[in-house]
Design an enzyme around this catalytic site. Structure first.
Site, PDB file in Angstrom:
ATOM      1  N   ALA A 148     136.469 -65.380 -26.936  1.00  0.00           N
ATOM      2  CA  ALA A 148     135.276 -66.130 -27.338  1.00  0.00           C
ATOM      3  C   ALA A 148     134.006 -65.381 -26.933  1.00  0.00           C
ATOM      4  CB  ALA A 148     135.327 -67.549 -26.781  1.00  0.00           C
ATOM      5  N   SER A 149     132.978 -66.091 -26.538  1.00  0.00           N
ATOM      6  CA  SER A 149     131.665 -65.476 -26.320  1.00  0.00           C
ATOM      7  C   SER A 149     131.620 -64.521 -25.143  1.00  0.00           C
ATOM      8  CB  SER A 149     130.624 -66.573 -26.123  1.00  0.00           C
ATOM      9  OG  SER A 149     130.660 -67.458 -27.221  1.00  0.00           O
TER      10      SER A 149
END
Lengths: 375, 631
Positions: free
Chosen positions: B331-332
């Site tokens: 993810a981020s």
């Protein structure tokens, strides 16, 4: 030394030495004592350095020694006189063993007299040659065919009775002792050859009808001990390992690992030769065999110089039978003969055979030392 | 009478010479037979002496293997994580016991041994050698040992035997790092045979099955010793000829810190997830926690199949090492790394601004990719994009970079590859590429796929260890060290420190690019718009971080969960990476918690707590200023 000239003998007769008066043959005595000393040493080692075992053997040797000296005092003419009666009694005892005998180690060999156990086959080892020698010496030699046949029957009856017990070793020794009498009695070579052929043709009968399973196994094992390495082959494998590992000079007294660590079965009795070979090597073996050879030579000398044909035949038979013990025992322990229960004479631990053997030598000494002055 | 006598005398002479000839023949035969015996004995004692001598030697000498003591495992402070403890068993020597059944019955009453076990023992005693020890009861308690010791004089031939067994004093706290040993099984034997190590394991009962115990098996095991004994024909030992002592295994000192490890475990209580803490200066692993965990000790003594099935079938999958085998979409958390690539490729400068309306569209495609903030972040530059985790910024640079460049660059940070940590339980994760998609799904790569890659989702998966490793590379401006659990090996001869395993560094066109991205990460934790500003409020140090919130993922979905549970499992995975202190990074932390929601609110506090704990217990060692707290 061992061969003395007849002149010397006669000189001895005229002025007998102390030994002669005691009816003891000093040469034989010395050789036997050395042999017994060697035996005690090996028994001490093979028995796990058990002094009690050696002491028990010394006691037995003492008894046997006494029997030898006692028999040496008897004039051989007495055996002659009593030859047939004792032969008949002995044979009856063998029959009795088969009927009422005590079973020991899978064979009936003993008669229990209550106070002692008695093994008639052991005495027959001496009675059979006495009887055969007496029978053949009665007539002129070389023995005629008819008399040889009768002599054979005389030998065969006790042999078969003992084989039935079953005791292959003893029956073999008894047969041998009788056959030696016949051989020494000058039976013709033709007859010997015919006998050999007959024996060879008899072998299959022996194999298929007379031998027990365990005996057959022993013979088969001889040819290929590895086919049953933990069973019947075990004895042979372990004893050849013991002998072979002894090498030229041996592992030293009390240092034979095969015997000290109990890999070797029956190491102080029938297989004592393996212990001896392991600890003393080929050097010791050669000395031991020389000792046996000297005893045989002395025995044959006594036989050749016996005053009577009976004495010659009996002395010769006793001597050669003694050698059969040696040959069969060493042959079996070193893996060239099947395993039969024959001890190494005067070395193996055990009472009965030793008494018989020394009794034989007592008779031999008697034959040598009881002489009538001729002319 | 006289005539008879004369004839006899005459006959006697002829007979005497006949006898003499026969006696000579007999003597010759005797000599011949003796020669035969001698030739045979010569063959045995001289020709074949060597052979028989060897066989006689083999007969009596037995070589008994003696197991070496397994090396111990310590944490970095010298706290024992795996030691060897004596385990007692009750053993009987039938030979020394006069009435075996009676003794067994008496002992059974004393110690409560089942009838069945007694019968089994008596059966065994019938087939076993009488002088050999036979176990009647294994794993005696201390009380039972005491009971037997007190009554020992009643029971001649009864012995309490001690044997060393592995013990893990911290139970489930280190299972996924240290692993465990268990009984050598058939598969192990085959492998040892193939590797030619079977001889060394002759006396060994247990072997490393997992973790450090497995990876460093050879070092921990040591070398087998030998006792050469002389035995008799029944196998009884008569004396020891020679004793070659076994060489004990080497002790291992891990870089793991017991304090940090226990803290991380505590923080993951009742959660499914993983915490990895590394020292980015040399790749040493400070904490490696996968939750939930399990107690390794039952495995050492042979875990019951029921207990094992329970572990295997548990919904929480405790047997899986989430730190190295848990494949989570990063993810981020990978946004800082993508920003490095964008800078390096000249797609953006630190000053480049992008308008974020709340959604992103590929030219000519209708589909809108949305930001997590519905109304968008407005104008964002690189640092604020990291700070606020702006998806649109990264959708934009990802599509501009293209999958090939991203793939190549991410690979330099170790994505899609084994990190090479010194345990075998590791997955490589997925670093997607055109070739990978073609091979895996039989489809070409679409631009839309690249968009998802921009926010670390789509096909991209990584293990928490990979994340910590990658962020560690970033923290040290490209310096790359293989993560490693073992710090030093202690042998008889001394202490061998394992040097850090340095790998080719990641080199950027300008070193300042690192600072740009790291500044973005600092702002995540410490600026007023930072996503993790709450979690990292009032720290005594300056740190850098990045949150990540991955869409639902669980290790393996089981369709039969009840609705409530299923719902729970659909919650987002919370991810967080961080390092500190900013100027001289000494600890990098990666946190992954399953179905816990947003990374900033759920994973970041865990990361913060771990760094705090590290500072409290270890302190940052530095001659550089570590910065001042942001007001």
């Amino acid at each position: 030394m061992i061969f003395g000239s007849v002149e010397r003998l006669e000189a001895q007769m005229r002025k007998p030495s102390v030994w002669f008066k005691l009816h003891i043959d000093a040469y034989l005595l010395m050789l036997l004592m050395v042999l017994m000393a060697v035996g005690l040493m090996v028994i001490y080692s093979a028995g796990g350095q058990d002094l009690d075992l050696a002491i028990r053997q010394i006691v037995r040797l003492g008894v046997a020694f006494f029997v030898m000296i006692a028999l040496a005092q008897i004039n051989p003419e007495n055996y002659r006189r009593w030859a047939y009666p004792i032969y008949v009694i002995g044979t009856l005892l063998l029959v009795a063993v088969l009927v009422v005998g005590v079973v020991g180690k899978g064979a009936q060999r003993w008669i229990d007299l209550g106070f002692m156990r008695f093994q008639p086959s052991e005495i027959m080892k001496l009675i059979v040659p006495i009887a055969a020698a007496h029978f053949l010496a009665n007539d002129a030699l070389p023995a005629r065919f008819g008399r040889v046949v009768i002599a054979f029957v005389v030998i065969l009856v006790p042999t078969l009775l003992i084989a039935r017990q079953p005791d292959l070793g003893t029956s073999l020794l008894i047969a041998a002792s009788g056959v030696f009498v016949i051989f020494l009695a000058g039976v013709s070579w033709k007859l010997i050859f015919a006998g050999a052929v007959a024996l060879a043709s008899f072998l299959p009968v022996l194999w298929f009808y007379l031998m027990h399973d365990y005996q057959r196994t022993r013979v088969l094992t001889l040819f290929d001990p590895e086919r049953d390495p933990l069973g019947s082959g075990y004895h042979i494998i372990q004893s050849t390992i013991a002998i072979g590992s002894g090498g030229f000079s041996g592992k030293g007294w009390l240092h034979g690992t095969q015997s000290q660590l109990e890999f070797l079965p029956e190491r102080h009795t029938d297989f004592i030769f393996a212990v001896f070979s392991e600890e003393f090597g080929l050097t010791g073996v050669l000395l031991l065999l020389s000792l046996y050879l000297l005893i045989v030579v002395r025995g044959l000398y006594i036989a050749a110089n016996a005053q009577t044909t009976f004495g010659s035949l009996l002395a010769g038979s006793i001597t050669l039978t003694f050698f059969v013990y040696v040959f069969v025992n060493i042959g079996m322990v070193s893996g060239i003969l099947p395993v039969v229960g024959v001890p190494l004479p005067l070395v193996s631990y055990g009472g009965t055979s030793m008494v018989t053997l020394l009794a034989g030598f007592g008779i031999l000494m008697g034959i040598h030392t009881h002489r009538r002055m001729i002319i | 009478m006289a005539a008879r006598k004369r004839i006899t005398i005459r006959d006697r002479q002829a007979e005497s010479s006949l006898f003499y000839r026969r006696a000579v023949v007999a003597l010759l035969v005797v000599v011949l037979l003796i020669a035969m015996l001698i030739s045979n004995l010569y063959k045995l004692q001289v020709t074949r002496h060597e052979d028989f001598n060897t066989r006689s030697h083999d007969n009596r000498i037995r070589v008994l293997p003696v197991a070496p003591n397994r090396g111990l495992i310590y944490d970095r402070n010298g706290v024992l994580l795996a030691d060897n403890r004596p385990v007692y068993s009750l053993e009987l020597v039938p030979e020394e016991i006069t009435d075996l059944p009676a003794t067994v019955a008496a002992l059974a009453q004393l110690l409560g041994i089942s009838e069945e076990r007694q019968q089994k023992f008596l059966e065994q005693s019938r087939v076993s050698r009488r002088f050999k020890k036979i176990p009647l009861k294994e794993s005696l308690s201390e009380q039972e040992v005491a009971q037997i010791s007190v009554n020992q004089h009643h029971y001649p031939g009864v012995y309490v035997e001690a044997r060393l067994k592995r013990h893990y004093p911290f139970g489930d706290a280190f299972t996924h790092a240290v692993g465990y040993v268990a009984k050598i099984n058939k598969r192990d034997l085959e492998r040892l045979d193939q590797e030619d190590k079977l001889a060394n394991y002759k006396a060994t009962r247990d072997i490393g099955k997992q973790g450090i115990e497995r990876y460093y098996e050879d070092m921990l095991h040591g070398s087998v010793g030998y006792q050469e004994v002389e035995v008799n024909n029944r196998g009884r030992i008569t004396r020891t000829v020679n004793f070659e002592p076994p060489e004990p295994g080497s002790d291992l000192r891990l870089s793991l810190d017991i304090q940090l490890q226990l803290k991380a475990q505590e923080l993951l209580t009742d959660k499914r997830g993983a915490v990895v803490a590394l020292d980015p200066r040399d790749g040493s692993v400070l904490a490696l926690v996968s939750a939930p965990s399990y107690d390794p000790n039952p495995f050492v003594h042979g875990i019951s199949s029921k207990a094992y099935r329970a572990l295997l079938n548990s919904d929480d999958r405790p047997l899986i090492n989430r730190t190295t085998q848990g494949q989570y979409p990063p993810a981020s958390t990978i946004k800082p790394i993508l920003s490095l690539l964008a800078l390096n490729e000249g797609i953006v400068t630190p000053e480049t601004r992008i308008w974020d309306p709340g959604w992103f569209q590929i030219d000519g495609v209708k589909r809108k990719y949305r930001d997590w903030k519905k109304w968008g972040h407005g104008w964002v530059d690189l640092q604020s994009a990291i700070e606020q985790s702006c998806n649109i910024y990264f959708f934009d640079i990802a599509t501009k970079l293209g999958i090939d460049k991203i793939d190549e660059f991410a690979s330099q940070f170790g994505f899609g590859e084994y990190t090479g940590i010194d345990i075998r339980e590791e997955s490589a994760g997925v670093q997607p590429s055109r070739a990978w998609k073609r091979a895996r799904h039989g489809q070409p790569w679409y631009l839309g796929d690249t968009v998802n890659i921009g926010i670390g989702q789509g096909y991209w998966t990584a293990t928490p260890l990979q994340l910590a490793h990658a962020i560690g590379i970033m923290a040290r401006h490209g310096k790359n060290y293989t993560p490693r659990l073992v710090q030093s090996i202690q042998t008889d001869t001394g202490n061998i420190n394992l040097p850090a395993d340095q790998r080719p560094p990641v080199v950027l066109n300008r070193d300042t690019y690192w600072d740009e991205a790291i500044e973005g990460m600092r702002r995540v934790n410490h600026s007023e718009h930072g996503t993790a500003r709450k979690a990292f409020a009032n720290t005594s140090y300056i740190s850098a971080g990045k949150s990540g919130t991955a869409q639902v993922f669980s290790l393996k979905q089981d369709e039969e969960y009840d609705a409530e549970k299923l719902n729970k499992r659909k919650h987002d995975n919370a991810m967080f990476v961080a390092f500190a202190p900013l100027n001289n990074p000494q600890i990098v932390v990666a946190v992954a918690t399953e179905n816990q929601g947003g990374g900033s609110s759920n994973a970041a506090p865990i990361a913060r707590a771990i760094i705090d704990h590290y500072v409290e217990t270890t302190g940052f060692e530095s001659n550089l200023p570590i910065g001042i707290p942001v007001p």
